[in-house]
Write a protein that holds these residues in place. Structure first.
Motif, PDB file in Angstrom:
ATOM      1  N   UNK A 102       3.433 -45.112  57.130  1.00  0.00           N
ATOM      2  CA  UNK A 102       2.293 -44.985  58.032  1.00  0.00           C
ATOM      3  C   UNK A 102       2.108 -43.573  58.558  1.00  0.00           C
ATOM      4  N   UNK A 103       3.163 -42.784  58.501  1.00  0.00           N
ATOM      5  CA  UNK A 103       3.076 -41.424  59.033  1.00  0.00           C
ATOM      6  C   UNK A 103       3.547 -40.431  58.002  1.00  0.00           C
ATOM      7  N   UNK A 104       2.950 -39.254  58.015  1.00  0.00           N
ATOM      8  CA  UNK A 104       3.402 -38.187  57.131  1.00  0.00           C
ATOM      9  C   UNK A 104       4.830 -37.805  57.486  1.00  0.00           C
ATOM     10  N   UNK A 105       5.601 -37.526  56.481  1.00  0.00           N
ATOM     11  CA  UNK A 105       6.993 -37.188  56.727  1.00  0.00           C
ATOM     12  C   UNK A 105       7.428 -36.044  55.829  1.00  0.00           C
ATOM     13  N   UNK A 106       8.289 -35.208  56.367  1.00  0.00           N
ATOM     14  CA  UNK A 106       8.907 -34.131  55.602  1.00  0.00           C
ATOM     15  C   UNK A 106      10.320 -34.511  55.165  1.00  0.00           C
ATOM     16  N   UNK A 107      10.708 -35.742  55.448  1.00  0.00           N
ATOM     17  CA  UNK A 107      12.060 -36.197  55.128  1.00  0.00           C
ATOM     18  C   UNK A 107      12.061 -36.930  53.790  1.00  0.00           C
ATOM     19  N   UNK A 108      12.942 -36.511  52.900  1.00  0.00           N
ATOM     20  CA  UNK A 108      12.969 -37.140  51.585  1.00  0.00           C
ATOM     21  C   UNK A 108      13.282 -38.627  51.663  1.00  0.00           C
ATOM     22  N   UNK A 109      14.048 -39.032  52.672  1.00  0.00           N
ATOM     23  CA  UNK A 109      14.436 -40.434  52.790  1.00  0.00           C
ATOM     24  C   UNK A 109      13.242 -41.352  53.051  1.00  0.00           C
ATOM     25  N   UNK A 110      12.136 -40.783  53.490  1.00  0.00           N
ATOM     26  CA  UNK A 110      10.952 -41.592  53.817  1.00  0.00           C
ATOM     27  C   UNK A 110      10.030 -41.807  52.619  1.00  0.00           C
ATOM     28  N   UNK A 111      10.346 -41.208  51.497  1.00  0.00           N
ATOM     29  CA  UNK A 111       9.511 -41.346  50.311  1.00  0.00           C
ATOM     30  C   UNK A 111      10.034 -42.482  49.448  1.00  0.00           C
ATOM     31  N   UNK A 112       9.085 -43.207  48.864  1.00  0.00           N
ATOM     32  CA  UNK A 112       9.429 -44.454  48.194  1.00  0.00           C
ATOM     33  C   UNK A 112       9.652 -44.305  46.692  1.00  0.00           C
ATOM     34  N   UNK A 113       8.936 -43.398  46.065  1.00  0.00           N
ATOM     35  CA  UNK A 113       9.042 -43.241  44.609  1.00  0.00           C
ATOM     36  C   UNK A 113       9.169 -41.763  44.275  1.00  0.00           C
ATOM     37  N   UNK A 114       9.947 -41.506  43.219  1.00  0.00           N
ATOM     38  CA  UNK A 114      10.254 -40.126  42.836  1.00  0.00           C
ATOM     39  C   UNK A 114      10.083 -39.940  41.336  1.00  0.00           C
ATOM     40  N   UNK A 115       9.692 -38.729  40.970  1.00  0.00           N
ATOM     41  CA  UNK A 115       9.709 -38.351  39.570  1.00  0.00           C
ATOM     42  C   UNK A 115      11.079 -37.860  39.167  1.00  0.00           C
ATOM     43  N   UNK A 116      11.208 -37.468  37.916  1.00  0.00           N
ATOM     44  CA  UNK A 116      12.505 -37.040  37.389  1.00  0.00           C
ATOM     45  C   UNK A 116      12.767 -35.556  37.632  1.00  0.00           C
ATOM     46  N   UNK A 117      11.744 -34.822  38.016  1.00  0.00           N
ATOM     47  CA  UNK A 117      11.901 -33.409  38.333  1.00  0.00           C
ATOM     48  C   UNK A 117      11.552 -32.495  37.174  1.00  0.00           C
ATOM     49  N   UNK A 118      11.174 -31.275  37.517  1.00  0.00           N
ATOM     50  CA  UNK A 118      10.902 -30.241  36.530  1.00  0.00           C
ATOM     51  C   UNK A 118      11.555 -28.944  37.008  1.00  0.00           C
ATOM     52  N   UNK A 119      12.218 -28.251  36.096  1.00  0.00           N
ATOM     53  CA  UNK A 119      12.968 -27.047  36.456  1.00  0.00           C
ATOM     54  C   UNK A 119      12.044 -25.839  36.558  1.00  0.00           C
ATOM     55  N   UNK A 120      12.184 -25.111  37.644  1.00  0.00           N
ATOM     56  CA  UNK A 120      11.515 -23.819  37.820  1.00  0.00           C
ATOM     57  C   UNK A 120      12.593 -22.765  38.002  1.00  0.00           C
TER      58      UNK A 120
END
Length: 124
Positions: A102-120
């Motif tokens: 319900x609220x914007x969050x900067x905390x990773x724990x509050x996110x529900x789904x993630x991608x696999x990542x891309x290297x930079x």
């Protein structure tokens, strides 16, 4: 359940630009607030940017303000991260994430789904 796939990472030199993409499938992107995080070797995952469901508002981590810009195209089910004036300290794996909360969050724990990542990787 939404699936997220990042792309666009690579090896660049300091001062260069990159645009990362995060393609979503299996769900309606406009249902999610979206965020980008990054993780460098030996460091904790760090908040980079977030954007509201319709793209009206965004927020950035202090280390990337004025250099990175997050955007989204809900019709294409894609979120972007434009990265300019890259620095060696921007080297990390970059992840996009979807938040149903319900609220914007900067905390990773509050996110529900993630991608696999891309290297930079940014060379000096």
């Amino acid at each position: 359940q939404v699936q997220l796939v990042e792309s666009g990472g690579g090896l660049v030199q300091a001062g260069d630009s990159l645009r990362l993409s995060c393609a979503a499938s299996g769900g309606t992107l406009s249902s999610y607030r979206m965020g980008w995080f990054r993780q460098a070797p030996g460091k904790e995952r760090e908040f980079v940017a977030l954007i509201s469901k319709l793209g009206a508002t965004s927020a950035y981590g202090d280390s990337v303000k004025e250099r990175f810009r997050i955007s989204r195209d809900n019709a294409k089910n894609t979120v972007y991260l434009q990265m300019d004036s890259l620095l060696p300290e921007d080297t990390a794996v970059y992840y996009c994430a979807a938040d149903l909360g319900f609220r914007s969050s900067r905390e990773s724990k509050d996110y529900d789904y993630w991608g696999q990542g891309t290297q930079v990787t940014v060379s000096s």
